[in-house]
Design a protein around this motif. Structure first.
Motif, PDB file in Angstrom:
ATOM      1  N   LYS A 197       0.841  -1.212   0.000  1.00 20.33           N
ATOM      2  CA  LYS A 197       0.000   0.000   0.000  1.00 20.33           C
ATOM      3  C   LYS A 197       0.866   1.249   0.000  1.00 20.33           C
ATOM      4  CE  LYS A 197      -3.830  -1.856   2.634  1.00 20.33           C
ATOM      5  NZ  LYS A 197      -4.206  -1.874   4.062  1.00 20.33           N
ATOM      6  N   MET A 198       1.987   1.184   0.734  1.00 17.32           N
ATOM      7  CA  MET A 198       2.884   2.346   0.774  1.00 17.32           C
ATOM      8  C   MET A 198       3.346   2.721  -0.633  1.00 17.32           C
ATOM      9  SD  MET A 198       3.209   3.598   3.762  1.00 17.32           S
ATOM     10  CE  MET A 198       4.493   4.781   3.377  1.00 17.32           C
ATOM     11  N   TYR A 199       3.483   1.731  -1.500  1.00 20.03           N
ATOM     12  CA  TYR A 199       3.915   2.020  -2.870  1.00 20.03           C
ATOM     13  C   TYR A 199       2.726   2.179  -3.795  1.00 20.03           C
ATOM     14  CZ  TYR A 199       8.222   0.484  -0.787  1.00 20.03           C
ATOM     15  OH  TYR A 199       9.288   0.359   0.039  1.00 20.03           O
ATOM     16  N   ARG A 200       1.542   2.317  -3.209  1.00 18.02           N
ATOM     17  CA  ARG A 200       0.333   2.570  -3.974  1.00 18.02           C
ATOM     18  C   ARG A 200       0.101   1.502  -5.027  1.00 18.02           C
ATOM     19  NH1 ARG A 200      -1.111   8.626  -4.240  1.00 18.02           N
ATOM     20  NH2 ARG A 200      -3.003   7.401  -4.457  1.00 18.02           N
TER      21      ARG A 200
ATOM     22  N   ARG B  48       1.606   5.348  11.449  1.00 15.20           N
ATOM     23  CA  ARG B  48       0.725   4.813  10.406  1.00 15.20           C
ATOM     24  C   ARG B  48      -0.217   5.892   9.855  1.00 15.20           C
ATOM     25  NH1 ARG B  48       0.032  -0.485   9.530  1.00 15.20           N
ATOM     26  NH2 ARG B  48      -2.219  -0.223   9.257  1.00 15.20           N
ATOM     27  N   ALA B  51       1.800   7.878   7.557  1.00 14.08           N
ATOM     28  CA  ALA B  51       2.068   7.104   6.340  1.00 14.08           C
ATOM     29  C   ALA B  51       0.840   7.004   5.441  1.00 14.08           C
ATOM     30  CB  ALA B  51       2.550   5.702   6.717  1.00 14.08           C
ATOM     31  N   LEU B  53      -1.641   5.008   6.195  1.00 11.58           N
ATOM     32  CA  LEU B  53      -2.154   3.641   6.317  1.00 11.58           C
ATOM     33  C   LEU B  53      -3.309   3.568   7.317  1.00 11.58           C
ATOM     34  CD1 LEU B  53       1.213   1.645   6.475  1.00 11.58           C
ATOM     35  CD2 LEU B  53      -0.418   1.665   4.588  1.00 11.58           C
ATOM     36  N   GLN B  70      -4.070   9.007   2.126  1.00 14.91           N
ATOM     37  CA  GLN B  70      -3.596   7.735   1.586  1.00 14.91           C
ATOM     38  C   GLN B  70      -2.078   7.793   1.457  1.00 14.91           C
ATOM     39  OE1 GLN B  70      -5.309   7.385  -2.282  1.00 14.91           O
ATOM     40  NE2 GLN B  70      -4.878   9.503  -2.805  1.00 14.91           N
ATOM     41  N   PRO B  71      -1.432   6.637   1.294  1.00 11.57           N
ATOM     42  CA  PRO B  71       0.025   6.654   1.178  1.00 11.57           C
ATOM     43  C   PRO B  71       0.483   7.492  -0.009  1.00 11.57           C
ATOM     44  CG  PRO B  71      -0.746   4.429   1.545  1.00 11.57           C
ATOM     45  CD  PRO B  71      -1.964   5.264   1.315  1.00 11.57           C
ATOM     46  N   SER B  72       1.670   8.042   0.121  1.00 12.29           N
ATOM     47  CA  SER B  72       2.221   8.866  -0.948  1.00 12.29           C
ATOM     48  C   SER B  72       3.587   8.325  -1.333  1.00 12.29           C
ATOM     49  CB  SER B  72       2.349  10.302  -0.462  1.00 12.29           C
ATOM     50  OG  SER B  72       3.396  10.965  -1.141  1.00 12.29           O
ATOM     51  N   MET B  73       3.931   8.430  -2.604  1.00  9.46           N
ATOM     52  CA  MET B  73       5.251   7.971  -3.047  1.00  9.46           C
ATOM     53  C   MET B  73       6.366   8.863  -2.498  1.00  9.46           C
ATOM     54  SD  MET B  73       5.283   5.140  -4.529  1.00  9.46           S
ATOM     55  CE  MET B  73       6.745   4.896  -5.544  1.00  9.46           C
ATOM     56  N   VAL B  75       6.706   9.460   0.534  1.00  7.02           N
ATOM     57  CA  VAL B  75       6.964   8.990   1.898  1.00  7.02           C
ATOM     58  C   VAL B  75       7.486   7.561   1.870  1.00  7.02           C
ATOM     59  CG1 VAL B  75       5.908   8.506   4.121  1.00  7.02           C
ATOM     60  CG2 VAL B  75       5.135  10.467   2.776  1.00  7.02           C
ATOM     61  N   GLY B  76       8.630   7.350   2.516  1.00  6.94           N
ATOM     62  CA  GLY B  76       9.175   5.999   2.629  1.00  6.94           C
ATOM     63  C   GLY B  76       9.046   5.533   4.063  1.00  6.94           C
ATOM     64  N   MET B  77       8.701   4.255   4.237  1.00  5.04           N
ATOM     65  CA  MET B  77       8.501   3.771   5.604  1.00  5.04           C
ATOM     66  C   MET B  77       9.329   2.518   5.859  1.00  5.04           C
ATOM     67  SD  MET B  77       5.104   3.296   7.714  1.00  5.04           S
ATOM     68  CE  MET B  77       4.821   2.115   9.002  1.00  5.04           C
ATOM     69  N   PHE B  79       9.626  -0.605   8.629  1.00  7.85           N
ATOM     70  CA  PHE B  79       8.880  -1.261   9.692  1.00  7.85           C
ATOM     71  C   PHE B  79       9.852  -1.878  10.695  1.00  7.85           C
ATOM     72  CE2 PHE B  79       6.479  -1.105   5.855  1.00  7.85           C
ATOM     73  CZ  PHE B  79       5.152  -0.938   6.216  1.00  7.85           C
ATOM     74  N   PRO B  97       9.740  -0.895  -5.178  1.00  4.34           N
ATOM     75  CA  PRO B  97       8.985   0.348  -5.404  1.00  4.34           C
ATOM     76  C   PRO B  97       9.048   0.811  -6.861  1.00  4.34           C
ATOM     77  CG  PRO B  97      10.432   0.565  -3.507  1.00  4.34           C
ATOM     78  CD  PRO B  97      10.781  -0.730  -4.144  1.00  4.34           C
ATOM     79  N   VAL B 145      13.674   1.648   0.825  1.00  4.78           N
ATOM     80  CA  VAL B 145      13.110   2.971   1.106  1.00  4.78           C
ATOM     81  C   VAL B 145      13.845   4.045   0.305  1.00  4.78           C
ATOM     82  CG1 VAL B 145      12.921   4.763   2.862  1.00  4.78           C
ATOM     83  CG2 VAL B 145      12.208   2.434   3.380  1.00  4.78           C
ATOM     84  N   GLN B 148      13.306   4.845  -3.644  1.00  2.00           N
ATOM     85  CA  GLN B 148      12.170   5.630  -4.128  1.00  2.00           C
ATOM     86  C   GLN B 148      12.417   7.125  -3.952  1.00  2.00           C
ATOM     87  OE1 GLN B 148       9.517   4.057  -0.756  1.00  2.00           O
ATOM     88  NE2 GLN B 148       8.418   5.908  -1.331  1.00  2.00           N
TER      89      GLN B 148
END
Ligand SMILES: Nc1ncnc2c1ncn2[C@@H]1O[C@H](COP(=O)(O)OP(=O)(O)OP(=O)(O)O)[C@@H](O)[C@H]1O
Ligand SMILES: [Mg+2]
Lengths: 290, 247
Positions: A197-200, B48, B51, B53, B70-73, B75-77, B79, B97, B145, B148
């Motif tokens: 989801k993070m990478y859409r 989250r 992010a 999520l 919603q998630p955006s390109m 932003v890198g996460m 975990f 990615p 991460v 991207q």
């Protein structure tokens, strides 16, 4: 039958880490070698275990304690096998090939349809709790009904042709595939879903790049179970009424107390199922190989 | 281009349970912020939301001017676990990615090979995750991460599962890479030492529902190095944070 490489524990101490990093190149090769040894052992083991059964069978059949129409000798079975393979005269006007291909002609579409339904329905159920509550009682109720009990009804509904046999095959095949698909898709880690989801990722990417590969080992296990059961499914249909097929052959053979032919039919069914299983197992090895 | 990150009266509830908030924070573009707080206080939940999520129950979070929905390109996460796909090689994990963004395999390869030396992973492009140590796996996750080229780094206890030595090394590696691009970075950590060593600012959260109880500036000179941890100023900051958590 073929062990998949299991994920290994990632938590290691620092000293272990260093030695591992040093011996990395070696360890990959070692693992491949180990895997090959396992395959070799299995390849070797099969003829040995079959030979043992054959010897035991030969010994019991020749001991004179068992009547030959109860347990024919391996030679008699082999002789019958050889005869019916080429000459149809004694097999109700048809060769063994004819019956086997008739059964196969029902197993293959049955398997294909059953797997398709099992996977699609399983995927939908795995994704939707609502559909699960709605559908699972029906599926379970259906599945707990013995198929031999309602197979005659299917013949009444769908006729005495191939259709009803394909249907019994579908009904037997689809359940293990359904269950394995549900388990497989549910087993996809939530963390990896979040990552996607993070990478859409689109729905299709989620399916293609995450769910399929993550669930693949479990899906293939389901396919192996289904492949093994598919022959039973078609034969159950053939038991009820049919003009050709291994199910017919075994029924007729039993009716005329031709025990060697019963054995030949049974062994042919088993060989058919094993072949299908092996094909899936082969695909599995291709996919799982690194 | 790094970018501001703000929340305004942000609250997250799971049913009747308030997990977080209200939290109002402003993080300037290019700032490295550490978040510490007791277990279960909502740190992961906050990350989250940032992010995209997790939806906010009340209030809002913004990336620049934009409300995060919603998630955006950008932003890198990272975990807590490396979260690698076991069926993909190191190379393909790092390139994920780009692959999802539809970038050609040749360009992906080039990008990964540029990154591997920085991550100390040159010899492992073709290795699978189960052949890696925990530290290497996290470096792969870091590569995934960085590839991207995010403007924001969200790090949820990324090194929590590593042993102390590996952890120190990899956090300094991370810091070096952050220093080049100066992304806006938010890192959750349990380790006060790590928080002070890496960040410009430490936010201390209260027990659930987590609120910001202390906002401590870390004015130690950059680039940071391990020797600074022996300074009195460092010890004083660590002490202040420790007290704030006990609050
Ligand atoms: N999806 C969820 N549904 C219900 N409750 C949740 C959910 N996610 C988190 N919670 C609850 O919200 C609270 C905060 O959780 P969160 O994971 O954000 O804590 P945390 O500060 O990251 O803790 P830790 O330091 O242990 O990682 C916890 O009480 C947790 O049980
Ligand atoms: Mg957490």
């Amino acid at each position: 039958m073929f062990a998949l490489p299991l994920p290994r524990n990632n938590k290691r101490g620092i000293f272990m880490q260093q030695t591992l990093e040093i011996s990395k190149q070696n360890s990959v090769q070692q693992r491949i070698a180990k895997y090959n040894r396992l395959l070799w052992r299995l390849g070797r083991g099969r003829p040995i275990s079959f030979s043992l059964v054959l010897i035991l069978w030969y010994w019991v059949a020749h001991s004179g304690k068992v009547k030959s129409f109860l347990l024919p000798t391996p030679e008699a079975v082999f002789e019958t096998f050889h005869r019916v393979l080429t000459d149809g005269d004694n097999v109700f006007d048809s060769t063994l090939w004819y019956h086997t291909s008739a059964t196969l002609g029902r197993v293959l579409p049955g398997l294909a349809i059953g797997l398709t339904i099992g996977i699609s329905l399983g995927y939908i159920i795995a994704k939707s709790p609502l559909l699960e509550t709605l559908l699972s009682p029906i599926v379970v109720a259906f599945q707990s009904m013995p198929i031999v009990a309602y197979a005659p009804v299917l013949v009444i509904w769908f006729g005495t042709g191939s259709q009803s046999k394909i249907l019994t095959c579908v009904l037997i095949v689809f359940f293990p595939m359904l269950m394995n698909t549900i388990v497989g898709i549910r087993s996809v880690p939530q963390n990896l879903r979040d990552l996607m989801k993070m990478y859409r990722a689109s729905r299709w990417q989620m399916f293609r790049k995450l769910e399929v590969p993550a669930a693949l080992p479990i899906l293939l296990t389901g396919m192996k179970t289904s492949a093994t059961l598919s022959v039973i499914g078609a034969v159950v249909g053939e038991f009820i009424v049919a003009n050709e097929g291994l199910g017919v052959l075994i029924t007729e053979a039993r009716g005329s107390y031709n025990t060697p032919l019963v054995f030949v039919s049974a062994i042919s069914m088993s060989a058919l199922a094993s072949t299908l299983y092996s094909i899936v197992a082969f695909i599995e090895r291709r996919f799982m190989r690194r | 281009m790094s970018i501001n990150l703000t929340t305004h009266n942000l609250v997250v509830e799971f049913g009747a349970l308030r997990a977080l908030g209200p939290v109002s924070i402003q993080i300037q573009a290019g700032q490295f912020v550490a978040i510490v707080g007791p277990s279960g206080c909502g740190k992961s939940t906050l990350i989250r939301v940032l992010a995209g999520l997790q939806a906010a129950s009340f209030g809002e979070a913004r990336l620049g001017e934009q409300i995060i929905r919603q998630p955006s390109m950008r932003v890198g996460m990272m975990f807590q676990s490396a979260n690698l796909m076991p069926w993909r090689t190191v190379m393909d994990n790092i390139a994920l990615p780009l692959e999802l963004a539809g970038i050609s395999s040749i360009e992906r390869q080039a990008a990964v090979y540029d990154l591997l030396p920085l991550l100390n992973l040159e010899d492992f492009a073709k290795a699978y995750p189960d052949e890696l140590s925990g530290g290497m796996a996290q470096r792969v996750a870091l590569g995934r991460v960085l590839i991207q080229k995010p403007d924001v780094l969200l790090l949820d206890e990324p090194f929590g599962a590593l042993d102390a030595m590996t952890r120190e090394q990899i956090s300094l590696d991370l810091l070096a890479m952050w220093a080049r691009d100066r992304q806006t970075a938010v890192m959750v950590t349990h380790d006060i030492h790590e928080a002070v060593l890496l960040s410009d600012r430490v936010l201390v959260m209260s027990p659930r529902p987590g609120q910001i109880v202390e906002d401590i500036a870390v004015d130690l000179p950059r680039p940071r190095h391990i020797e600074q941890t022996y300074d009195t100023e460092f010890a004083y900051l660590a002490q202040t944070i420790r007290k704030a958590i006990r609050l």
